[in-house]
Design a protein around this motif. Structure first.
Motif, PDB file in Angstrom:
ATOM      1  N   VAL A 252      15.376  -3.898 -18.716  1.00  0.00           N
ATOM      2  CA  VAL A 252      14.030  -4.215 -19.180  1.00  0.00           C
ATOM      3  C   VAL A 252      13.770  -3.390 -20.432  1.00  0.00           C
ATOM      4  CG1 VAL A 252      11.566  -4.179 -18.625  1.00  0.00           C
ATOM      5  CG2 VAL A 252      13.239  -4.678 -16.831  1.00  0.00           C
ATOM      6  N   LEU A 253      13.317  -4.046 -21.484  1.00  0.00           N
ATOM      7  CA  LEU A 253      13.075  -3.384 -22.764  1.00  0.00           C
ATOM      8  C   LEU A 253      11.594  -3.446 -23.118  1.00  0.00           C
ATOM      9  CD1 LEU A 253      15.984  -5.101 -24.719  1.00  0.00           C
ATOM     10  CD2 LEU A 253      16.020  -2.771 -23.818  1.00  0.00           C
ATOM     11  N   ARG A 254      11.098  -2.374 -23.708  1.00  0.00           N
ATOM     12  CA  ARG A 254       9.739  -2.373 -24.244  1.00  0.00           C
ATOM     13  C   ARG A 254       9.697  -1.389 -25.404  1.00  0.00           C
ATOM     14  NH1 ARG A 254       7.199   2.213 -23.193  1.00  0.00           N
ATOM     15  NH2 ARG A 254       7.473   3.375 -21.262  1.00  0.00           N
ATOM     16  N   PRO A 255       8.695  -1.497 -26.281  1.00  0.00           N
ATOM     17  CA  PRO A 255       8.597  -0.544 -27.397  1.00  0.00           C
ATOM     18  C   PRO A 255       8.514   0.892 -26.901  1.00  0.00           C
ATOM     19  CG  PRO A 255       7.124  -2.404 -27.733  1.00  0.00           C
ATOM     20  CD  PRO A 255       7.649  -2.524 -26.332  1.00  0.00           C
ATOM     21  N   ALA A 256       9.024   1.802 -27.691  1.00  0.00           N
ATOM     22  CA  ALA A 256       9.002   3.217 -27.303  1.00  0.00           C
ATOM     23  C   ALA A 256       7.583   3.755 -27.237  1.00  0.00           C
ATOM     24  CB  ALA A 256       9.840   4.040 -28.279  1.00  0.00           C
TER      25      ALA A 256
ATOM     26  N   LEU B  30      15.905  -9.078 -27.727  1.00  0.00           N
ATOM     27  CA  LEU B  30      15.911  -7.752 -28.355  1.00  0.00           C
ATOM     28  C   LEU B  30      15.093  -7.768 -29.646  1.00  0.00           C
ATOM     29  CD1 LEU B  30      17.204  -4.899 -28.041  1.00  0.00           C
ATOM     30  CD2 LEU B  30      19.044  -5.713 -29.517  1.00  0.00           C
ATOM     31  N   GLN B  31      15.291  -8.787 -30.454  1.00  0.00           N
ATOM     32  CA  GLN B  31      14.571  -8.894 -31.727  1.00  0.00           C
ATOM     33  C   GLN B  31      13.072  -9.078 -31.511  1.00  0.00           C
ATOM     34  OE1 GLN B  31      15.193 -12.458 -34.209  1.00  0.00           O
ATOM     35  NE2 GLN B  31      15.627 -11.069 -35.904  1.00  0.00           N
ATOM     36  N   ALA B  32      12.698  -9.865 -30.509  1.00  0.00           N
ATOM     37  CA  ALA B  32      11.274 -10.107 -30.249  1.00  0.00           C
ATOM     38  C   ALA B  32      10.546  -8.820 -29.893  1.00  0.00           C
ATOM     39  CB  ALA B  32      11.126 -11.128 -29.128  1.00  0.00           C
ATOM     40  N   VAL B  33      11.187  -7.973 -29.093  1.00  0.00           N
ATOM     41  CA  VAL B  33      10.547  -6.710 -28.708  1.00  0.00           C
ATOM     42  C   VAL B  33      10.523  -5.756 -29.896  1.00  0.00           C
ATOM     43  CG1 VAL B  33      10.602  -4.757 -27.112  1.00  0.00           C
ATOM     44  CG2 VAL B  33      11.282  -7.025 -26.314  1.00  0.00           C
ATOM     45  N   GLU B  34      11.607  -5.708 -30.653  1.00  0.00           N
ATOM     46  CA  GLU B  34      11.664  -4.808 -31.810  1.00  0.00           C
ATOM     47  C   GLU B  34      10.626  -5.176 -32.868  1.00  0.00           C
ATOM     48  OE1 GLU B  34      16.370  -3.449 -31.911  1.00  0.00           O
ATOM     49  OE2 GLU B  34      15.741  -5.251 -32.986  1.00  0.00           O
ATOM     50  N   LEU B  35      10.350  -6.466 -33.036  1.00  0.00           N
ATOM     51  CA  LEU B  35       9.409  -6.924 -34.054  1.00  0.00           C
ATOM     52  C   LEU B  35       7.974  -6.971 -33.553  1.00  0.00           C
ATOM     53  CD1 LEU B  35      11.446  -9.826 -35.717  1.00  0.00           C
ATOM     54  CD2 LEU B  35      11.132  -7.490 -36.552  1.00  0.00           C
TER      55      LEU B  35
ATOM     56  N   LEU C 171      14.528   1.152 -28.365  1.00  0.00           N
ATOM     57  CA  LEU C 171      13.518   0.696 -27.418  1.00  0.00           C
ATOM     58  C   LEU C 171      13.615   1.471 -26.114  1.00  0.00           C
ATOM     59  CD1 LEU C 171      13.916  -3.159 -27.960  1.00  0.00           C
ATOM     60  CD2 LEU C 171      12.110  -1.691 -28.875  1.00  0.00           C
ATOM     61  N   HIS C 172      12.519   1.527 -25.398  1.00  0.00           N
ATOM     62  CA  HIS C 172      12.518   2.140 -24.071  1.00  0.00           C
ATOM     63  C   HIS C 172      13.254   1.206 -23.109  1.00  0.00           C
ATOM     64  CE1 HIS C 172      10.955   3.044 -20.049  1.00  0.00           C
ATOM     65  NE2 HIS C 172      10.818   4.279 -20.497  1.00  0.00           N
ATOM     66  N   ARG C 173      14.168   1.758 -22.300  1.00  0.00           N
ATOM     67  CA  ARG C 173      14.983   0.942 -21.403  1.00  0.00           C
ATOM     68  C   ARG C 173      14.741   1.321 -19.949  1.00  0.00           C
ATOM     69  NH1 ARG C 173      20.731   2.289 -22.453  1.00  0.00           N
ATOM     70  NH2 ARG C 173      19.817   4.342 -22.756  1.00  0.00           N
ATOM     71  N   THR C 174      14.662   0.322 -19.093  1.00  0.00           N
ATOM     72  CA  THR C 174      14.609   0.521 -17.651  1.00  0.00           C
ATOM     73  C   THR C 174      15.667  -0.368 -17.016  1.00  0.00           C
ATOM     74  OG1 THR C 174      12.229   0.954 -17.673  1.00  0.00           O
ATOM     75  CG2 THR C 174      13.207   0.355 -15.555  1.00  0.00           C
ATOM     76  N   LEU C 175      16.557   0.219 -16.213  1.00  0.00           N
ATOM     77  CA  LEU C 175      17.608  -0.560 -15.574  1.00  0.00           C
ATOM     78  C   LEU C 175      17.098  -1.135 -14.253  1.00  0.00           C
ATOM     79  CD1 LEU C 175      20.748   1.708 -16.155  1.00  0.00           C
ATOM     80  CD2 LEU C 175      19.942  -0.231 -17.521  1.00  0.00           C
TER      81      LEU C 175
END
Length: 313
Positions: free
Chosen positions: A272-276, A139-144, A161-165
């Motif tokens: 799955v997380l990615r920046p907004a 989570l921190q890696a994607v946020e930073l 963050l943008h989320r995909t299940l």
């Protein structure tokens, strides 16, 4: 040769077109310019080189020996230009030169790599960095901005963050191969509560505890592993039995352990997380990777006891 006298790539392009077609009209059509422009370019090139390149034979321009020699000399130039063009197009498709993935171990050592393999088939020259760490670090890696995409166990609720299940999968029990419980096709709280239970961490633990509670059985693990793969290793070492995600079970089960379906059916949905906000050029490769990750997850067996792998039998 002074800078003003250096041969321009455009003149060589016109020369190559005439060499390929043999006619000024055909070369002009191919290049999308006028016939006088083709003629002027050839004349300028001849003036710079100091020798004749073509002799007219009727309507056809016949290359001189000097022209044929020049054509051989410039061939590597056009080959390099073609390679550069493809590299630019590839960069436009993928954005950055490589994809940075942060993922938890269960997913990072399995489906995340399957999806990456399939993505690479469409772009053999792509590069990727894969970092395996715990959920908080993902989570921190994607946020930073240290990762382009993150993959974590469970559903993440509070994040910008943008989320995909990903498609849900079932939890499974992992037991020693020589254990009396191997005779069961499925295992539930009633059977597992009598054993030395190994807790698989904060994502799995609430799901297992909830399933135990629905069966009226107290969930009281003897060991805490904090990670699914560690729990599987502890089973292999003969320390007890565990309930984990099927990803970890299939990766870390061994000749010393077996997998059984856990009941009541307990599903785990991963995220799955990615920046907004991401560059448009980057969006495509992330969308492709997410789609392939979705497909890889969808192929994980829901009914583990029906699987024919030796780790189930």
């Amino acid at each position: 040769m002074a800078q003003d006298d250096q041969i321009k790539i455009r003149l060589l392009e016109v020369f190559d077109a005439v060499m390929q077609t043999g006619r000024v009209t055909s070369a002009a059509s191919y290049l999308g310019i006028s016939q006088p422009a083709v003629s002027a370019s050839i004349q300028r090139l001849e003036a710079q080189l100091g020798f004749v390149l073509f002799e007219r034979e009727g309507r056809v321009l016949a290359p001189t020996p000097a022209a044929r020699h020049l054509a051989e000399a410039v061939r590597p130039v056009f080959s390099a230009m073609a390679d550069l063009t493809e590299e630019v197009r590839r960069f436009a498709r993928t954005g950055m030169a490589h994809l940075r993935i942060a993922t938890t171990p269960s997913l990072g050592h399995g489906v995340a790599l399957d999806a990456l393999r399939d993505l690479r088939r469409g772009d053999p020259e792509m590069r990727a960095d894969v970092t395996v760490c715990n959920d908080d670090q993902v989570l921190q890696a994607v946020e930073l901005g240290q990762a382009d995409i993150g993959i974590v166990l469970g559903a993440i609720e509070e994040t910008d963050l943008h989320r995909t299940l990903l498609p849900p999968t079932h939890l499974v029990a992992v037991i020693p191969r020589d254990h009396a419980l191997t005779k069961h096709a499925t295992l539930g709280p009633a059977e597992l509560a009598k054993e030395d239970l190994i807790d698989a961490g904060r994502v799995i633990s609430p799901l297992v505890a909830g399933s135990f509670a629905r069966q009226g059985v107290v969930y009281s693990p003897r060991f805490e592993a904090h990670q699914s793969q560690t729990a599987c290793a502890m089973v292999r070492a003969g320390l007890g039995v565990t309930v984990v995600d099927v990803f970890a079970a299939e990766l870390y089960a061994s000749k010393e352990s077996l997998i059984r379906r856990f009941y009541p059916p307990t599903k785990l949905t991963n995220t799955v997380l990615r920046p907004a906000a991401i560059p448009e050029s980057k969006a495509r490769v992330l969308a492709d990777y997410t789609r392939l990750l979705h497909a890889a997850t969808d192929h994980v067996p829901f009914l583990a006891h029906q699987h024919r792998s030796p780790i189930y039998n």
